[in-house]
Design an enzyme around this catalytic site. Structure first.
Site, short mmCIF file in Angstrom:
data_model
loop_
_atom_site.label_atom_id
_atom_site.label_comp_id
_atom_site.label_asym_id
_atom_site.label_seq_id
_atom_site.Cartn_x
_atom_site.Cartn_y
_atom_site.Cartn_z
CE LYS A 189 40.69 -14.13 3.59
NZ LYS A 189 39.87 -13.01 4.16
CE LYS A 204 37.59 -17.20 9.78
NZ LYS A 204 37.94 -15.84 9.32
CG ASP A 247 40.95 -9.55 3.73
OD1 ASP A 247 39.73 -9.81 3.67
OD2 ASP A 247 41.81 -10.42 3.96
CE LYS A 301 41.33 -11.41 7.86
NZ LYS A 301 39.97 -11.20 7.35
#
Length: 540
Positions: free
Chosen positions: A370, A422, A321, A496
């Site tokens: 996520k 975003k 990620d 991540k």
């Protein structure tokens, strides 16, 4: 060629560097190998850079509340192949926002295409890339004592982004120029000029387009392996990095007898088991072809069977990620608060975005992937300070196994109107001196794909480099140089949920991740890892 203003205005696609109206940006410039380490520990040949390095640490024994510390020194030798091979990048999700943006921006840099914006002329660059746009200190000037910094990409020979050969897969049959237009990420004038180059890219036969027919996963696996081999042969490549930049999948269940070992996983593929995800299939294909695979999404592509298979074939894997915005900031701010002796009590994170990633994450199974990748980002900072957070009780399981921990929630919403722009809102609620409270609120608006794309480049470039680095453990009398361990945890800075060697702790602190990467690159040329002590300015 005419010298009319139109040819120098940016309204035409340059056909050479000479036509561009601006010079090459420093982050895209090519520089010769200009760093030479003069040391008995570092040797150069035409083929290799070989460096001896003393890895210093400490063993700590705890007995009845007493800590006994014994410093340790372990000698290693690193060997880096100097020749940078011709490198290809095969993206799964090539026609998505990240894939199309990556292709377009590499082509813009390669052809030095400048374009008009409302603020004036914009030149292509690699801003946002750790390797291309940040620097590292390699020492000080003898006379002045001033630190000398060089681009990270210059410490060791690395592939230039402009030289990466692009290819991959996408479930959409839309040509790449149209995919770029559909993504609505790049300025119109850049899209207009780079479109002819994108159209040529889309016509390459190496791009295995659309869904592979049928449900037989063994046939799919062989198809993918054939695609990788053909792409490598057709483009005369030395190395192919396969990269998942497609949509997030649901988390796969770890099922004994299915994906818990390499042999079970290969058997599950032959039987087309439902818990073998598409991303896992791509990873297995890459491993069997001896090419690195990087997972840029949060799902658990690397089930235990994949890691064991990578170990068996000594093939490199990394992920998970892309860490581009909110989580990257969180891994800095949480560490700052805890290291300052402040106790975060809760961290609440809210996001909304309107691109396809946001749409995909609106489905609960994909969102759980996520949420898992985002939720563990503060764990190592909390574990490092048991003055602030109570340790887990002996034998604790589940959430209690973490011990005391800040409340941490993550919300992601799909809002089509904002597109790739975003919005992220974070609240850090902390305990301060003598029962006081502190609240920090952060609002972050960013263009999601323009933060993510440089990370794909960094991961590709760094992965290719690490395939050329070998080591010897001199303390163990290791005679031959060996490749690095297959799980490339040095990629953690860009991820991540960093994939690490099974049984070892995950480091999420951005500062520690950067220090580790910087230290490893310097060790490969025989330099000390950290010079921040600066004794010459402190004690004499």
């Amino acid at each position: 060629m005419s010298n009319s203003p139109a040819n120098f205005s940016g309204y035409d696609t340059p056909v050479s560097d000479l036509e561009s109206i601006v010079p090459v940006h420093p982050t895209a410039a090519r520089r010769p190998d200009y760093i030479t380490v003069q040391s008995e520990n570092t040797a150069y040949t035409n083929e290799h850079i070989t460096a001896k390095y003393s890895y210093r640490g400490a063993d700590v024994v705890v007995s009845e509340g007493q800590f006994t510390v014994t410093p340790t020194v372990k000698p290693f030798e690193f060997q880096t192949e100097r020749k940078v091979g011709k490198t290809g990048l095969m993206m799964i999700g090539m026609g998505g926002n990240n894939g199309s943006t990556l292709c377009a921006t590499i082509l813009a840099n390669k052809h030095n295409i400048s374009w008009h914006t409302k603020d004036g002329i914009q030149q292509p660059n690699y801003i946002g890339s750790l390797l291309r746009a940040s620097t590292v200190c390699i020492g000080t000037e003898p006379g002045s004592g001033r630190e000398v910094h060089v681009p990270i990409s210059d410490v060791l020979p690395m592939v230039h982004p402009n030289d990466i050969v692009l290819g991959g897969w996408d479930i959409s049959g839309v040509p790449m120029d149209r995919a770029m237009e559909r993504a609505r990420v790049l300025a119109y004038d850049l899209q207009r000029q780079v479109a002819p180059h994108m159209a040529l890219l889309a016509n390459q036969e190496a791009r295995a387009d659309n869904v592979i027919p049928g449900t037989d996963k063994q046939i799919h696996l062989e198809h993918l392996r054939s695609d990788i081999r053909r792409f490598k042969a057709d483009n005369d490549l030395d190395r192919v990095v396969v990269f998942w930049t497609a949509n997030t999948e649901r988390y796969s269940d770890i099922v004994p007898g299915v994906n818990d070992t390499a042999d079970h996983l290969l058997a599950a593929i032959r039987s087309s088991h439902s818990e073998v995800s598409p991303s896992t299939l791509f990873a297995v294909a890459s491993i069997l072809e001896g090419e690195p695979f990087v997972n840029g999404a949060p799902q658990n592509t690397f089930v235990p069977g994949v890691i064991e298979l990578a170990e068996r074939y000594k093939s490199f894997i990394g992920g998970d990620d892309l860490k581009s915005g909110q989580t990257k900031l969180k891994s800095v701010l949480a560490e700052f608060l805890v290291n300052a002796g402040i106790k975060p009590l809760s961290i609440a994170s809210y996001n909304h975005l309107g691109n396809n990633d946001g749409h995909n994450l609106s489905a609960e199974p994909q969102f759980k992937s996520k949420e898992i990748s985002k939720s563990s980002v503060v764990d190592d900072m909390v574990n490092a300070n048991r003055l602030l957070y109570k340790p887990p009780a002996p034998g604790a399981t589940g959430k209690a196994a973490k011990g005391e921990h800040p409340d941490h929630i993550v919300v992601i919403k799909y809002v089509p109107a904002v597109g790739d722009s975003k919005r992220a809102i974070d609240e850090y609620y902390s305990e301060i001196f003598c029962g006081g409270r502190q609240t920090i609120n952060i609002f972050n608006e960013c263009e999601d794909s323009l933060l993510a794309t440089p990370l794909i480049l960094d991961l590709t470039i760094l992965t290719e480099l690490l395939t050329r680095v070998k080591y010897r453990d001199l303390s163990a009398g290791q005679a031959e140089f060996a490749p690095l361990y297959p799980v490339l945890s040095l990629l953690s800075y860009m991820c991540k949920a960093p994939l690490v060697k099974p049984g070892t702790d995950v480091v999420n602190s951005l500062g520690r991740q950067r220090n580790a990467l910087e230290g490893f690159l310097k060790a490969c040329i025989g330099l000390e890892v950290n010079g921040d002590l600066l004794l010459e300015t402190r004690i004499w």
